[in-house]
Motif scaffolding. Structure first.
Motif, PDB file in Angstrom:
ATOM      1  N   LEU A   1       0.821  -1.202   0.000  1.00 46.13           N
ATOM      2  CA  LEU A   1       0.000   0.000   0.000  1.00 46.13           C
ATOM      3  C   LEU A   1       0.860   1.259   0.000  1.00 46.13           C
ATOM      4  O   LEU A   1       0.684   2.150  -0.844  1.00 46.13           O
ATOM      5  CB  LEU A   1      -0.918  -0.056   1.231  1.00 46.13           C
ATOM      6  CG  LEU A   1      -1.577   1.203   1.773  1.00 46.13           C
ATOM      7  CD1 LEU A   1      -2.492   1.799   0.735  1.00 46.13           C
ATOM      8  CD2 LEU A   1      -2.382   0.866   3.026  1.00 46.13           C
ATOM      9  N   GLY A   2       1.821   1.327   0.912  1.00 48.63           N
ATOM     10  CA  GLY A   2       2.622   2.539   1.062  1.00 48.63           C
ATOM     11  C   GLY A   2       3.480   2.818  -0.162  1.00 48.63           C
ATOM     12  O   GLY A   2       3.490   3.936  -0.700  1.00 48.63           O
TER      13      GLY A   2
ATOM     14  N   LEU B   1      -4.323  -2.453  -0.457  1.00 50.24           N
ATOM     15  CA  LEU B   1      -5.487  -1.965   0.298  1.00 50.24           C
ATOM     16  C   LEU B   1      -6.354  -3.116   0.787  1.00 50.24           C
ATOM     17  O   LEU B   1      -6.743  -3.176   1.952  1.00 50.24           O
ATOM     18  CB  LEU B   1      -6.322  -1.028  -0.581  1.00 50.24           C
ATOM     19  CG  LEU B   1      -5.741   0.361  -0.832  1.00 50.24           C
ATOM     20  CD1 LEU B   1      -6.489   1.064  -1.961  1.00 50.24           C
ATOM     21  CD2 LEU B   1      -5.801   1.199   0.436  1.00 50.24           C
ATOM     22  N   ARG B   2      -6.650  -4.039  -0.121  1.00 54.04           N
ATOM     23  CA  ARG B   2      -7.543  -5.141   0.262  1.00 54.04           C
ATOM     24  C   ARG B   2      -6.900  -6.028   1.321  1.00 54.04           C
ATOM     25  O   ARG B   2      -7.534  -6.389   2.313  1.00 54.04           O
ATOM     26  CB  ARG B   2      -7.908  -5.967  -0.962  1.00 54.04           C
ATOM     27  CG  ARG B   2      -8.836  -5.211  -1.885  1.00 54.04           C
ATOM     28  CD  ARG B   2      -9.255  -6.069  -3.051  1.00 54.04           C
ATOM     29  NE  ARG B   2     -10.051  -5.279  -3.980  1.00 54.04           N
ATOM     30  CZ  ARG B   2     -10.241  -5.588  -5.255  1.00 54.04           C
ATOM     31  NH1 ARG B   2      -9.671  -6.679  -5.758  1.00 54.04           N
ATOM     32  NH2 ARG B   2     -10.984  -4.836  -6.035  1.00 54.04           N
TER      33      ARG B   2
ATOM     34  N   LEU C   1      -7.346   3.524   7.545  1.00 52.48           N
ATOM     35  CA  LEU C   1      -6.711   4.089   6.355  1.00 52.48           C
ATOM     36  C   LEU C   1      -6.978   3.221   5.128  1.00 52.48           C
ATOM     37  O   LEU C   1      -7.279   3.732   4.039  1.00 52.48           O
ATOM     38  CB  LEU C   1      -5.202   4.240   6.573  1.00 52.48           C
ATOM     39  CG  LEU C   1      -4.503   4.881   5.381  1.00 52.48           C
ATOM     40  CD1 LEU C   1      -4.690   6.399   5.414  1.00 52.48           C
ATOM     41  CD2 LEU C   1      -3.034   4.541   5.335  1.00 52.48           C
ATOM     42  N   ALA C   2      -6.878   1.898   5.314  1.00 50.59           N
ATOM     43  CA  ALA C   2      -7.118   1.005   4.178  1.00 50.59           C
ATOM     44  C   ALA C   2      -8.561   1.118   3.709  1.00 50.59           C
ATOM     45  O   ALA C   2      -8.845   1.150   2.500  1.00 50.59           O
ATOM     46  CB  ALA C   2      -6.787  -0.432   4.574  1.00 50.59           C
TER      47      ALA C   2
ATOM     48  N   ALA D   1      -0.090   9.647   4.045  1.00 46.86           N
ATOM     49  CA  ALA D   1      -0.589   8.769   5.116  1.00 46.86           C
ATOM     50  C   ALA D   1      -0.209   7.323   4.834  1.00 46.86           C
ATOM     51  O   ALA D   1       0.141   6.563   5.741  1.00 46.86           O
ATOM     52  CB  ALA D   1      -2.103   8.915   5.245  1.00 46.86           C
ATOM     53  N   ALA D   2      -0.260   6.953   3.552  1.00 41.03           N
ATOM     54  CA  ALA D   2       0.022   5.561   3.206  1.00 41.03           C
ATOM     55  C   ALA D   2       1.485   5.212   3.471  1.00 41.03           C
ATOM     56  O   ALA D   2       1.810   4.107   3.900  1.00 41.03           O
ATOM     57  CB  ALA D   2      -0.326   5.310   1.740  1.00 41.03           C
TER      58      ALA D   2
END
Lengths: 468, 348
Positions: free
Chosen positions: A199-200, A225-226, A349-350, A370-371
């Motif tokens: 994600l990041g 994300l998932r 966040l996700a 944020a990620a």
């Protein structure tokens, strides 16, 4: 500081450091195995490139995990020889089985995976990365079973003649419910950790260079994300039941986690407390509490009885003689909250990322920032969780059987100081090298033009990042 | 044979496995700059151990874990007693892992040069120190009455134990040179071949000196210790002719036998102790150090089930990567596995 303090610091530093890397390895090996499976099934080149890019990051991390793991295996004998003498008959078995059943599998098949791209049929090569994932999981299970025995010593009895703990049932040791919970909690947290890395890094690429390899990083972002959302939620669910179980078997740890001195039928959940944690809850300068929630969390009933520190201390004194049986409260209280808090933030966040990115929309730049911060969230949560598990058990090294102060090697403090300084400096240097390498590879992104496997006769030139 | 005896033998087997397997990759690491003059040649040399060194190192972890489970007193006394020496070994092993894994993860000559230098030091150091450690175990070190170590790190360095260190270092270098001669082509192979020839005589001298000293100092000279020595001696003597005749596989097998023979010598001399005391306390016997029969039974079952599986897939790894490693840019020798149906979805 005496030898005991130094040995504790050394164990703490080496273990926490090792445990920064382990969840990344467990989670990323699973995700990379899934990516390669996807590539094998669909033939879509994007998944091949994902496998190789995220696989390279996996390898960078794996190396340091293996290296620091060796210290873990030997320092029981080195710094904790009295512990080793006392527990060897029970604790040694899962450790030895971990080596035979898990380490061999991980390292042998990782070698086959790295070097086997051009040597193995695609199906067998795919099997090798799954074997690595299986190995990391077995490894996690056996080491958590060993640790769970320290939290809840089952399948053993102390022999009054030899004065040591002896095995009565290996099945009980390996099916310790504490081990099952700890494993479930660790596996899901590991997947969340790996998800946050995808994600990041993907969000950074999407925001920084939107046109660069857009499809690649969009897919990776979705995977990240998932995975993060599902795994973080699963971690919470397992953690909830794990907490209830610990309230039963390690009530002092859970009472300390809440700084709950007095037993209560309608215990409130302390969200945030400031104070010395010294004697009674009244002395807390500041405390936000949700009424009755702790009773519900611990017992599934809003009027369930939760034991407090004072009552437990009295019980322990009766059972084990005079002494202080309360763990360091501030450490226990805060590590528990940091673990849960960062986990919740990560899940939020996700969820936000999935919502903002629905139907192909782009989340704003703040999301990328944020990620990137979110990469560190699971690392913080994992560290806090591990510290909570270990510090919440003090003063016991083996709950109810052996105190930490009686477990240390009879070594001069200078010896332990020398090794503590050595390991700390070495680990710090390695952290700098690893971080720089990890960031460099992460920022560079995947290889621009991958050569299909098997396209050239020169096997070594195919995957420059994955060979020596 | 009791279960305790079985586990004494199994620990010896695990150490033999470790020293034989990691022995050649320590050798390759130590000789890195002697066989590889250019970064590409050094990369070629390292590719011979690339797929296997990590699996080799697990033998050490299993030997350590099995000692913990089967002989907790031995594990506790040995590792706390040799604390600082072991710290040095661990630091070297950590650096070595990083060097092997990271040297090619970044495209910068200076980066690679530094890691290559680290590989040499971090391969040679444990190669010496394992020999020192075993010479101390067998030759005796100060143990207190309660079985804990009563000396300091300098007590571990004596002429006999230093000779032990030289023994493992020279054996591993010879073993590694033969491995490289067997597994490479081109200039690296030529240099490894020449090195193997030159190292032979000094290695034979050092190993012979150590074996004679060990047997001379032994309280009881057991037939098995003599047998191990004889096997090692015969194997070492046969290495050079085999090597000269171009039988590289046989030469490598013979250095393997030499290391195994040395391990047999050490453990047969040690038996029935696990730590020999040079005072003031008594020796630590394997009976006193052992776990209960129940634990040993569990461990025996696990070992009986898992070991064949491990040997099978580790052996398979060596089979998959048995083709000689060529210098960069000259293509790669294909293995028969390539002829098998390759289902690479959507790829050429």
């Amino acid at each position: 500081m005496d030898a005991l303090d130094l040995a504790r610091w050394q164990f703490g530093i080496t273990t926490v450091y090792h445990f920064l890397l382990v969840p990344i390895t467990i989670g990323l090996s699973g995700l990379v195995a899934l990516m390669q499976t996807r590539w094998y099934r669909t033939g879509d080149e994007r998944y091949l490139r994902m496998t190789r890019f995220w696989g390279t990051l996996l390898l960078i991390n794996f190396a340091l995990g293996v290296a620091t793991g060796i210290v873990q295996e030997f320092q029981f004998g080195m710094a904790w020889s009295e512990y080793s003498r006392f527990v060897g008959d029970v604790f040694g078995a899962p450790l030895a089985i971990e080596g035979l059943a898990a380490f061999f599998l991980e390292s042998t098949f990782l070698g086959l995976w790295i070097f086997g791209w051009d040597r193995l049929p695609a199906r067998i090569h795919l099997g090798t990365i799954w074997a690595v994932f299986l190995g990391t999981n077995l490894s996690a299970y056996f080491i958590l079973a060993a640790n769970a025995w320290m939290q809840r010593p089952v399948g053993s009895a102390v022999n009054p003649v030899s004065g040591r703990a002896e095995l009565t049932s290996i099945v009980d040791v390996l099916t310790n419910r504490t081990a099952l919970f700890a494993y479930g909690h660790t596996l899901t947290a590991s997947l969340a950790t790996a998800g946050a890395i995808l994600l990041g890094i993907s969000a950074w690429h999407r925001a920084r260079r939107p046109d660069h390899d857009a499809a690649f990083f969009r897919t990776s972002l979705t995977w990240g994300l998932r995975t993060t959302l599902v795994a973080a939620l699963a971690t919470m669910v397992v953690g909830h039941f794990f907490g209830q179980w610990m309230t039963r078997v390690q009530p002092m740890k859970m009472a300390a986690a809440e700084a709950l001195y007095e037993s209560s039928d309608r215990a409130g959940l302390s969200l945030l407390a400031i104070g010395g944690f010294e004697k009674s809850p009244e002395e807390l300068a500041f405390n936000i509490e949700v009424p009755r929630l702790l009773s519900f969390m611990a017992t599934n009933s809003f009027s369930g009885r939760v034991q407090g520190i004072d009552e437990l201390q009295a019980q322990y004194e009766q059972r084990y003689g005079p002494g202080d049986y309360v763990p360091v409260l501030a450490a226990t209280y805060w590590s528990f909250r940091i673990m849960i808090g960062t986990g919740v933030l990560l899940a939020a966040l996700a969820a936000a990322g999935l919502w903002l990115g629905r139907r192909g929309r782009e989340p704003g730049r703040w999301f990328a920032r944020a990620a990137i911060a979110a990469i560190f969230a699971p690392l913080i949560a994992n560290t806090a969780g591990w510290m909570f598990t270990e510090m919440g058990r003090q003063p016991w090294i083996v709950q109810g059987l052996l105190r930490t102060q009686d477990a240390v090697s009879p070594l001069p403090a200078t010896t332990l100081l020398a090794s503590l300084v050595t390991f700390t400096l070495l680990y710090a240097a390695l952290a700098v090298i690893e971080l720089r390498l990890f960031t460099r590879v992460a920022r560079r992104g995947p290889d621009p033009a991958p050569q299909p496997v098997g396209a050239t006769a020169d096997g070594e030139a195919l995957l420059p990042a994955l060979v020596y | 044979m009791s279960l305790v005896d079985v586990w004494f033998v199994l620990i010896a087997v695990l150490w033999a496995g470790y020293l034989i397997l990691e022995g050649f990759d320590f050798g390759v690491g130590t000789l890195l700059h002697l066989v590889g003059r250019t970064p590409a040649e050094r990369a070629q040399a390292l590719r011979t151990i690339g797929p296997v060194w990590d699996g080799n190192e697990v033998w050490l972890l299993v030997a350590g874990g099995a000692t913990f489970a089967a002989f907790p007193e031995w594990y506790a006394t040995l590792f706390s007693g040799y604390y600082l020496a072991l710290t040095v070994i661990l630091v070297a092993l950590i650096v070595r892992i990083m060097a092997l894994e990271y040297r090619n993860k970044h495209d910068d000559p200076a980066w690679r040069r530094r890691w290559d230098a680290a590989i040499v030091v971090s391969s040679a150091l444990p190669a010496v120190l394992w020999g020192v450690a075993f010479a101390n175990i067998v030759g005796g070190s100060p143990l207190a009455a309660d079985g804990s170590f009563a000396g300091n790190v300098l007590d571990l360095l004596r002429p006999y134990t230093v000779l032990g260190g030289l023994t493992t270092l020279s054996l591993f270098c010879l073993h590694g040179a033969h491995f490289l001669a067997l597994r490479t082509e081109g200039p690296v192979r030529d240099r490894a071949t020449a090195l193997a020839t030159r190292m032979w005589a000094p290695t034979v001298l050092v190993v012979a000196g150590f074996a004679v000293w060990t047997l001379a100092d032994a309280q009881v000279v057991r037939p098995l210790a003599v047998g191990g020595t004889a096997a090692a001696a015969l194997a070492l003597l046969a290495v050079l002719p085999a090597h000269r005749a171009g039988r590289e596989g046989r030469a490598f097998a013979l250095t393997t036998v030499a290391i195994a023979g040395a391990v047999v010598l050490l453990f047969a001399t040690l038996f029935p102790d696990v730590m020999v005391s040079s005072g003031p306390g008594p020796d630590l016997t394997m009976q006193a150090a052992a776990s209960t029969d129940r634990t040993l039974t569990v461990m025996t079952v696990v070992a009986a089930v898992m070991t064949p599986v491990v040997l099978l897939y580790q052996g398979w790894t060596y089979w998959v990567f048995r083709a000689r490693v060529r210098p960069e840019g000259t293509g790669d020798v294909r293995t028969p596995l390539d002829l098998l149906d390759r289902r690479a979805g959507g790829v050429a």
